[in-house]
Design a protein around this motif. Structure first.
Motif, PDB file in Angstrom:
ATOM      1  N   ARG A  59      18.892   6.235  17.350  1.00 41.20           N
ATOM      2  CA  ARG A  59      19.227   5.296  16.267  1.00 41.20           C
ATOM      3  C   ARG A  59      19.221   3.862  16.790  1.00 41.20           C
ATOM      4  O   ARG A  59      18.857   2.931  16.070  1.00 41.20           O
ATOM      5  CB  ARG A  59      20.589   5.641  15.674  1.00 41.20           C
ATOM      6  CG  ARG A  59      20.552   6.896  14.841  1.00 41.20           C
ATOM      7  CD  ARG A  59      21.655   6.912  13.789  1.00 41.20           C
ATOM      8  NE  ARG A  59      21.418   7.981  12.833  1.00 41.20           N
ATOM      9  CZ  ARG A  59      20.608   7.891  11.798  1.00 41.20           C
ATOM     10  NH1 ARG A  59      19.958   6.762  11.562  1.00 41.20           N
ATOM     11  NH2 ARG A  59      20.444   8.905  10.974  1.00 41.20           N
ATOM     12  N   ARG A 109      19.909   9.466   6.266  1.00 42.75           N
ATOM     13  CA  ARG A 109      21.226   9.358   5.611  1.00 42.75           C
ATOM     14  C   ARG A 109      22.359   9.311   6.626  1.00 42.75           C
ATOM     15  O   ARG A 109      23.412   9.917   6.445  1.00 42.75           O
ATOM     16  CB  ARG A 109      21.431  10.537   4.647  1.00 42.75           C
ATOM     17  CG  ARG A 109      20.433  10.590   3.504  1.00 42.75           C
ATOM     18  CD  ARG A 109      20.615  11.834   2.681  1.00 42.75           C
ATOM     19  NE  ARG A 109      19.571  11.969   1.667  1.00 42.75           N
ATOM     20  CZ  ARG A 109      19.354  13.085   0.954  1.00 42.75           C
ATOM     21  NH1 ARG A 109      20.131  14.147   1.146  1.00 42.75           N
ATOM     22  NH2 ARG A 109      18.395  13.125   0.066  1.00 42.75           N
ATOM     23  N   GLN A 134      22.501  10.658   9.460  1.00 43.12           N
ATOM     24  CA  GLN A 134      22.631  11.874  10.250  1.00 43.12           C
ATOM     25  C   GLN A 134      21.479  12.000  11.235  1.00 43.12           C
ATOM     26  O   GLN A 134      20.340  11.656  10.913  1.00 43.12           O
ATOM     27  CB  GLN A 134      22.651  13.115   9.357  1.00 43.12           C
ATOM     28  CG  GLN A 134      23.918  13.302   8.554  1.00 43.12           C
ATOM     29  CD  GLN A 134      23.920  14.611   7.797  1.00 43.12           C
ATOM     30  OE1 GLN A 134      22.874  15.097   7.386  1.00 43.12           O
ATOM     31  NE2 GLN A 134      25.101  15.188   7.623  1.00 43.12           N
ATOM     32  N   ASN A 135      21.797  12.511  12.407  1.00 38.53           N
ATOM     33  CA  ASN A 135      20.735  12.874  13.333  1.00 38.53           C
ATOM     34  C   ASN A 135      20.395  14.353  13.135  1.00 38.53           C
ATOM     35  O   ASN A 135      21.141  15.099  12.511  1.00 38.53           O
ATOM     36  CB  ASN A 135      21.153  12.604  14.785  1.00 38.53           C
ATOM     37  CG  ASN A 135      22.409  13.374  15.174  1.00 38.53           C
ATOM     38  OD1 ASN A 135      23.037  14.030  14.353  1.00 38.53           O
ATOM     39  ND2 ASN A 135      22.775  13.273  16.435  1.00 38.53           N
ATOM     40  N   LYS A 136      19.259  14.758  13.615  1.00 37.03           N
ATOM     41  CA  LYS A 136      18.788  16.144  13.499  1.00 37.03           C
ATOM     42  C   LYS A 136      18.941  16.660  12.058  1.00 37.03           C
ATOM     43  O   LYS A 136      19.427  17.773  11.823  1.00 37.03           O
ATOM     44  CB  LYS A 136      19.538  17.051  14.479  1.00 37.03           C
ATOM     45  CG  LYS A 136      19.151  16.809  15.915  1.00 37.03           C
ATOM     46  CD  LYS A 136      19.572  17.919  16.848  1.00 37.03           C
ATOM     47  CE  LYS A 136      21.038  17.911  17.110  1.00 37.03           C
ATOM     48  NZ  LYS A 136      21.402  18.718  18.301  1.00 37.03           N
ATOM     49  N   TYR A 137      18.492  15.862  11.117  1.00 38.81           N
ATOM     50  CA  TYR A 137      18.747  16.146   9.699  1.00 38.81           C
ATOM     51  C   TYR A 137      18.264  17.543   9.305  1.00 38.81           C
ATOM     52  O   TYR A 137      19.029  18.345   8.753  1.00 38.81           O
ATOM     53  CB  TYR A 137      18.069  15.090   8.821  1.00 38.81           C
ATOM     54  CG  TYR A 137      18.202  15.372   7.345  1.00 38.81           C
ATOM     55  CD1 TYR A 137      19.357  15.033   6.645  1.00 38.81           C
ATOM     56  CD2 TYR A 137      17.172  16.007   6.650  1.00 38.81           C
ATOM     57  CE1 TYR A 137      19.484  15.300   5.299  1.00 38.81           C
ATOM     58  CE2 TYR A 137      17.294  16.289   5.286  1.00 38.81           C
ATOM     59  CZ  TYR A 137      18.447  15.936   4.622  1.00 38.81           C
ATOM     60  OH  TYR A 137      18.578  16.220   3.289  1.00 38.81           O
ATOM     61  N   ARG A 167      19.936  20.380  11.202  1.00 38.54           N
ATOM     62  CA  ARG A 167      21.307  20.504  10.708  1.00 38.54           C
ATOM     63  C   ARG A 167      21.333  21.287   9.395  1.00 38.54           C
ATOM     64  O   ARG A 167      22.198  22.151   9.171  1.00 38.54           O
ATOM     65  CB  ARG A 167      21.912  19.105  10.521  1.00 38.54           C
ATOM     66  CG  ARG A 167      23.384  19.095  10.177  1.00 38.54           C
ATOM     67  CD  ARG A 167      23.864  17.655  10.031  1.00 38.54           C
ATOM     68  NE  ARG A 167      23.660  16.903  11.258  1.00 38.54           N
ATOM     69  CZ  ARG A 167      24.528  16.862  12.258  1.00 38.54           C
ATOM     70  NH1 ARG A 167      25.668  17.538  12.161  1.00 38.54           N
ATOM     71  NH2 ARG A 167      24.275  16.160  13.338  1.00 38.54           N
ATOM     72  N   LYS A 168      20.373  20.985   8.504  1.00 42.31           N
ATOM     73  CA  LYS A 168      20.286  21.710   7.249  1.00 42.31           C
ATOM     74  C   LYS A 168      20.002  23.197   7.484  1.00 42.31           C
ATOM     75  O   LYS A 168      20.512  24.058   6.756  1.00 42.31           O
ATOM     76  CB  LYS A 168      19.197  21.103   6.360  1.00 42.31           C
ATOM     77  CG  LYS A 168      19.604  19.811   5.663  1.00 42.31           C
ATOM     78  CD  LYS A 168      20.801  20.050   4.748  1.00 42.31           C
ATOM     79  CE  LYS A 168      21.134  18.874   3.853  1.00 42.31           C
ATOM     80  NZ  LYS A 168      20.219  18.764   2.715  1.00 42.31           N
ATOM     81  N   TYR A 227      23.157  24.993   8.287  1.00 42.93           N
ATOM     82  CA  TYR A 227      24.000  25.281   7.133  1.00 42.93           C
ATOM     83  C   TYR A 227      23.659  26.635   6.494  1.00 42.93           C
ATOM     84  O   TYR A 227      24.469  27.195   5.750  1.00 42.93           O
ATOM     85  CB  TYR A 227      23.861  24.184   6.076  1.00 42.93           C
ATOM     86  CG  TYR A 227      24.326  22.813   6.505  1.00 42.93           C
ATOM     87  CD1 TYR A 227      25.192  22.647   7.587  1.00 42.93           C
ATOM     88  CD2 TYR A 227      23.904  21.674   5.825  1.00 42.93           C
ATOM     89  CE1 TYR A 227      25.608  21.382   7.978  1.00 42.93           C
ATOM     90  CE2 TYR A 227      24.329  20.411   6.199  1.00 42.93           C
ATOM     91  CZ  TYR A 227      25.169  20.270   7.280  1.00 42.93           C
ATOM     92  OH  TYR A 227      25.584  19.024   7.660  1.00 42.93           O
ATOM     93  N   ARG A 284      29.399  24.358   6.745  1.00 41.77           N
ATOM     94  CA  ARG A 284      29.257  22.934   7.063  1.00 41.77           C
ATOM     95  C   ARG A 284      30.462  22.394   7.819  1.00 41.77           C
ATOM     96  O   ARG A 284      30.329  21.561   8.707  1.00 41.77           O
ATOM     97  CB  ARG A 284      29.055  22.118   5.786  1.00 41.77           C
ATOM     98  CG  ARG A 284      27.727  22.368   5.104  1.00 41.77           C
ATOM     99  CD  ARG A 284      27.504  21.391   3.976  1.00 41.77           C
ATOM    100  NE  ARG A 284      26.235  21.653   3.302  1.00 41.77           N
ATOM    101  CZ  ARG A 284      25.463  20.706   2.782  1.00 41.77           C
ATOM    102  NH1 ARG A 284      25.832  19.446   2.874  1.00 41.77           N
ATOM    103  NH2 ARG A 284      24.336  21.025   2.189  1.00 41.77           N
ATOM    104  N   ASN A 342      29.362  20.501  11.097  1.00 39.70           N
ATOM    105  CA  ASN A 342      29.436  19.031  11.058  1.00 39.70           C
ATOM    106  C   ASN A 342      30.542  18.523  11.978  1.00 39.70           C
ATOM    107  O   ASN A 342      31.708  18.443  11.595  1.00 39.70           O
ATOM    108  CB  ASN A 342      29.693  18.545   9.634  1.00 39.70           C
ATOM    109  CG  ASN A 342      28.439  18.572   8.799  1.00 39.70           C
ATOM    110  OD1 ASN A 342      27.329  18.636   9.326  1.00 39.70           O
ATOM    111  ND2 ASN A 342      28.593  18.539   7.490  1.00 39.70           N
ATOM    112  N   LYS A 396      28.430  14.808  18.009  1.00 38.61           N
ATOM    113  CA  LYS A 396      27.810  15.312  19.230  1.00 38.61           C
ATOM    114  C   LYS A 396      28.687  14.949  20.423  1.00 38.61           C
ATOM    115  O   LYS A 396      29.127  13.820  20.571  1.00 38.61           O
ATOM    116  CB  LYS A 396      26.410  14.720  19.415  1.00 38.61           C
ATOM    117  CG  LYS A 396      25.701  15.277  20.651  1.00 38.61           C
ATOM    118  CD  LYS A 396      24.264  14.809  20.720  1.00 38.61           C
ATOM    119  CE  LYS A 396      23.585  15.360  21.959  1.00 38.61           C
ATOM    120  NZ  LYS A 396      23.577  16.843  21.996  1.00 38.61           N
TER     121      LYS A 396
END
Length: 635
Positions: free
Chosen positions: A380, A525, A527-530, A533-534, A537, A542, A546, A549
Motif C-alpha cells: 500500500r 476497499r 483491504q489487502n489480499k482482497y 480473503r473473500k 470467508y 469473518r 478478519n 496481519k
C-alpha cells in the motif's frame, strides 16, 4: 525431502568414503536412509527422509530400469502418478511407487525438457552413464535449494554448502564481495550468488547441463513477463472465487499425498487457515495443526490459530513459550544456516517445526500468499508512492524535505523513500535493511560491486510495461525475497528437525493465475489480499478471518538492549573479528550506540552485522584479506 551431494572430477577418481562423509553433513535432511554410488570420476550421495514409498525400493541414488541413468533427488513431484500414466507401460515396468523413478523415466523420454511436466518442489541431478552428461534442475519457485561448484577441476553439487565444503574445505575461501553487499542491503544472498565465491546457486526455474563442451544453464519457466488480464476487472467476483477455489483446492489435495503422518502449520492468518480448511475438506480424519504461543500479546498468534482450529475441528497442538525462550535456539540458528542469514523469524519457524516433528513428518504451510495476493503493508505504501512519483521532481523534493523534518523515526524513513528516483528504488529502500544508515562495508567493496537497487531494476526489465507500483513490488518479492529469504528460512528451519514442509500456494498454476489477476482484486476497499480473503470467508467466519496481519516477529530490538547486549558489545569491540572481513568496525560500534540510545531503531543493520561476524568467526581463520583491486565491478 532429502539431502543430495555429488561430484564429477575431471582429473581423478572419486573416493566413495569422502562422498559418504559429505552426505553425512546432511543427515538431518535425511535421517531414514543413506546411499552412495561412485564409478570412476563420478559419484552421487544421498540422505533420505522417507515420504513416498518408504520401502527400500525408494533407496537412492536410484538407477533407471535400463541402468543408463542414476539420480540423486530432493523434493516431491506431486503429479508423478499422472506422469507415470503418460509414460505408459505395464505395472511390471515400474520397480517402485516413488516419484524418483518417474523423474528418471521422464528424463529418458523427454530429456532436459522433462521439468516442464513436473508440478512440485525439487532439486536433483542425473548422470548419464552412456553419454557422460550431467543434468540438474531446480523447481520453479525455488522451494528446494541447489548449490554447485564448477571449475577446470570438477563440477560438484549439494543441497547445502556444508556438503561441498566437506568435499573441498578450500572452497570457503575467498568470500564473494558481491554476495556480501547484497546481504548487507537485503538480509539474504540472492541467486546465483552464494557467500562463497567458489559456490553458486542454481536459480529457481533453471536447469543445467554439463557435457564435454562445458556447463550451460537455462531458464525453463518465468512468471515475470506474464501480462495482467485487465478484462478480469469486469468479471464477476464469484466466478473468480470459483476459479481460485478450484486451483488452490487441487494444489492442496495433491500435496496431501504421503505415506507418513501429515499436518500443517497454523498461525490463524488468511493463508494458513485456507490451506488447513482445504486439507480438512479432503481428509477423513482431523488434520493435525501446529502453532507457537507467547506470553506477550503483541507477539502471540495462538488464540487466532486456536479459533480457526476449533472451527475446522483439527487436532491442534500449541507450545507456549516465553519470547526469550527462542534465544535457546540461537546455537541451532548459527549452526544450520551455512550463509549469513538476517531473518530472525527463523527462530519461531524452528520452534514450530520442532513441535510439528514430534507428531508428523510432513507439514503444509501458507508461504507465498502475501507475495501473490498483496499481503504486506508496504504494498500500500508503494501504491501511494506510485502517485507521488507522477509529480514534478521539484514538488517531490519539497514534500520529501518537509516529511523528513518530523522527529518520528518512520517519517524520516518515509522521507528517505520519497527521495529515491523511482518506484523500484523506493521499494528496494523499503524492503532493504540498511535504510538511511551509512553502510558498514569498506568503501572499496561498494566501488567493485553493484547495489540491490541495480539488481531489482534489472529484474524489473522483464515485467510488463503497464504494471502498477504495488504489482512491481509483489513480483520483485516473488522473484527474490521469497526464494532466497522466506523459502530458504523454511527449508533450513524445518530440515533442522527432519520435517518436510510443503507450500501449496506456490503451485505453478496458482502463481501464473495470480500474475494475471488485476490489482483491484488484491488491494481493494482498504483491504489487502482482497480476493484471497473473500475465499477464506467461504471456509472460516469473518470474525475469525478478519484480524490484522501479525507475522512471526521476534523482539531483536529488545534483545539487543537486554539479553544480547553483552554479546553484541563484545562482538563489535573485538578487533580480531574485523581482521578478515570487509566491515568498518567503527560503523558497527556507532550503530550499537545509536540503538542503545533509543533515538533511532538501528537494529536491522546492526543485527545483520552481528550475524555476519558470527558466521565469519566459524570459518577457517586463514582467509584472503579484502584489499582494493581484487574484484572488478559486478564480478
Amino acid at each position: 525431502m532429502c539431502g543430495i551431494v555429488g561430484i564429477v572430477d575431471f582429473h581423478s577418481s572419486v573416493d566413495p568414503e569422502s562422498l559418504r562423509e559429505a552426505a553425512a553433513t546432511l543427515r538431518l535432511r535425511g535421517p531414514d536412509d543413506a546411499g552412495v554410488w561412485a564409478s570412476g570420476n563420478v559419484g552421487l550421495g544421498h540422505r533420505r527422509l522417507s515420504i513416498i514409498d518408504v520401502s527400500p525400493n525408494g533407496h537412492q541414488p536410484m538407477f533407471s530400469a535400463d541402468g543408463r541413468y542414476v539420480i540423486a533427488f530432493n523434493g516431491e513431484i506431486y503429479n508423478f502418478c499422472e506422469i507415470r500414466e503418460r509414460l505408459g507401460g505395464s505395472k511390471k515396468r515400474w520397480h517402485s511407487e516413488s516419484d524418483t523413478e518417474v523423474i528418471l523415466e521422464a528424463y529418458a523420454r523427454w530429456g532436459p525438457r522433462c521439468v516442464e511436466h513436473f508440478h512440485g518442489m525439487f532439486a536433483f541431478a542425473i548422470w548419464d552413464r552412456q553419454t557422460r552428461v550431467t543434468y540438474a534442475a531446480r523447481d520453479r519457485m525455488g522451494v528446494k535449494p541447489f548449490y554447485y561448484h564448477f571449475s577446470s577441476d570438477c563440477f560438484a553439487f549439494a543441497s547445502r554448502p556444508r556438503a561441498l565444503l566437506a568435499l573441498h574445505p578450500e572452497w570457503s575461501n575467498p568470500l564473494d564481495e558481491q554476495a556480501i553487499r547484497f546481504y548487507f542491503e537485503s538480509g539474504y544472498v540472492p541467486a546465483p550468488h552464494s557467500v562463497f565465491r567458489a559456490i553458486r546457486k542454481l536459480p529457481p526455474a533453471h536447469w543445467l547441463l554439463l557435457n564435454e563442451s562445458g556447463l550451460q544453464v537455462n531458464r525453463y519457466w518465468d512468471f515475470r513477463p506474464i501480462e495482467t488480464e485487465h478484462a478480469w476487472n469486469r468479471r464477476r467476483e464469484d466466478d473468480l472465487l470459483d476459479e481460485l477455489d478450484q486451483i488452490l483446492s487441487r494444489s492442496v489435495r495433491s500435496r496431501m499425498i504421503s505415506d507418513v503422518p501429515l499436518g500443517a502449520f497454523l498461525s490463524g492468518g488468511i493463508d494458513s487457515s485456507i490451506v488447513v480448511a482445504m486439507m480438512a475438506k479432503y481428509s477423513a480424519d482431523p488434520i493435525k495443526t501446529f502453532t507457537i504461543g507467547f506470553e506477550k500479546q503483541n507477539y502471540d498468534e495462538s488464540h487466532h490459530a486456536r479459533a480457526v482450529a476449533q472451527h475446522l475441528g483439527t487436532e491442534h497442538f500449541c507450545e507456549d513459550l516465553k519470547i526469550d525462550d527462542l534465544l535457546a535456539l540461537k546455537p541451532a540458528f548459527s549452526r544450520e544456516f551455512d550463509e549469513p542469514f538476517f531473518d530472525s523469524s527463523a527462530f519461531p519457524t524452528m520452534a514450530v517445526s520442532r513441535l510439528a516433528r514430534r507428531h508428523v513428518t510432513v507439514s503444509l504451510s501458507g508461504d507465498g500468499g502475501d507475495e501473490l495476493f498483496g499481503g504486506y503493508p508496504y504494498y500500500r505504501l508503494t501504491q501511494r508512492l506510485g502517485h507521488f512519483y507522477r509529480l514534478p521532481s521539484s514538488a517531490r523534493a519539497i514534500l520529501a524535505s518537509a516529511t523528513g523534518m518530523a522527529p518520528d523515526h518512520r517519517m524520516k524513513l518515509l522521507s528517505a523513500a520519497m527521495r529515491q528516483r523511482n518506484v523500484t528504488e523506493a521499494f528496494c529502500f523499503a524492503r532493504g535493511i540498511a535504510k538511511d544508515f551509512d553502510t558498514v562495508l569498506l568503501p572499496e567493496i561498494l566501488r567493485r560491486t553493484v547495489s540491490l537497487k541495480e539488481l531489482f531494476a534489472e529484474a524489473a526489465t522483464a515485467f510488463p510495461a503497464d504494471l502498477s507500483a504495488p504489482e512491481i513490488a509483489m513480483r520483485l518479492d516473488a522473484y527474490y525475497t521469497l526464494p532466497d529469504d522466506y523459502l530458504q528460512k523454511v527449508d533450513v528451519a524445518s530440515m533442522a528437525f527432519s520435517l518436510e514442509s510443503r507450500e501449496p500456494l506456490l503451485d505453478q498454476d496458482l502463481v501464473e493465475w495470480a500474475m494475471k489477476l488485476p490489482l483491484k482484486w488484491k488491494l481493494r476497499r482498504g483491504q489487502n489480499k482482497y480476493l484471497l480473503r473473500k475465499l477464506a470467508y467461504r471456509y472460516i467466519p469473518r470474525k475469525i478471518a478478519n484480524r490484522p496481519k501479525q507475522g512471526f516477529e521476534v523482539p531483536i530490538a529488545d534483545w539487543l538492549k537486554g539479553p544480547l547486549l553483552q554479546w553484541a558489545t563484545t562482538e563489535v569491540n573485538d578487533p580480531e573479528k574485523f581482521e578478515n572481513v570487509p566491515l568498518v568496525q567503527d560503523s558497527l560500534r556507532e550503530l550499537l550506540k545509536i540503538h542503545g540510545s533509543g533515538k533511532r531503531r538501528a537494529h536491522p543493520l546492526l543485527w545483520a552485522g552481528l550475524i555476519f561476524l558470527d558466521f565469519a568467526g566459524r570459518l577457517p581463520t586463514a582467509r584472503e584479506e579484502f584489499v582494493p583491486g581484487r574484484l572488478q565491478r559486478g564480478a
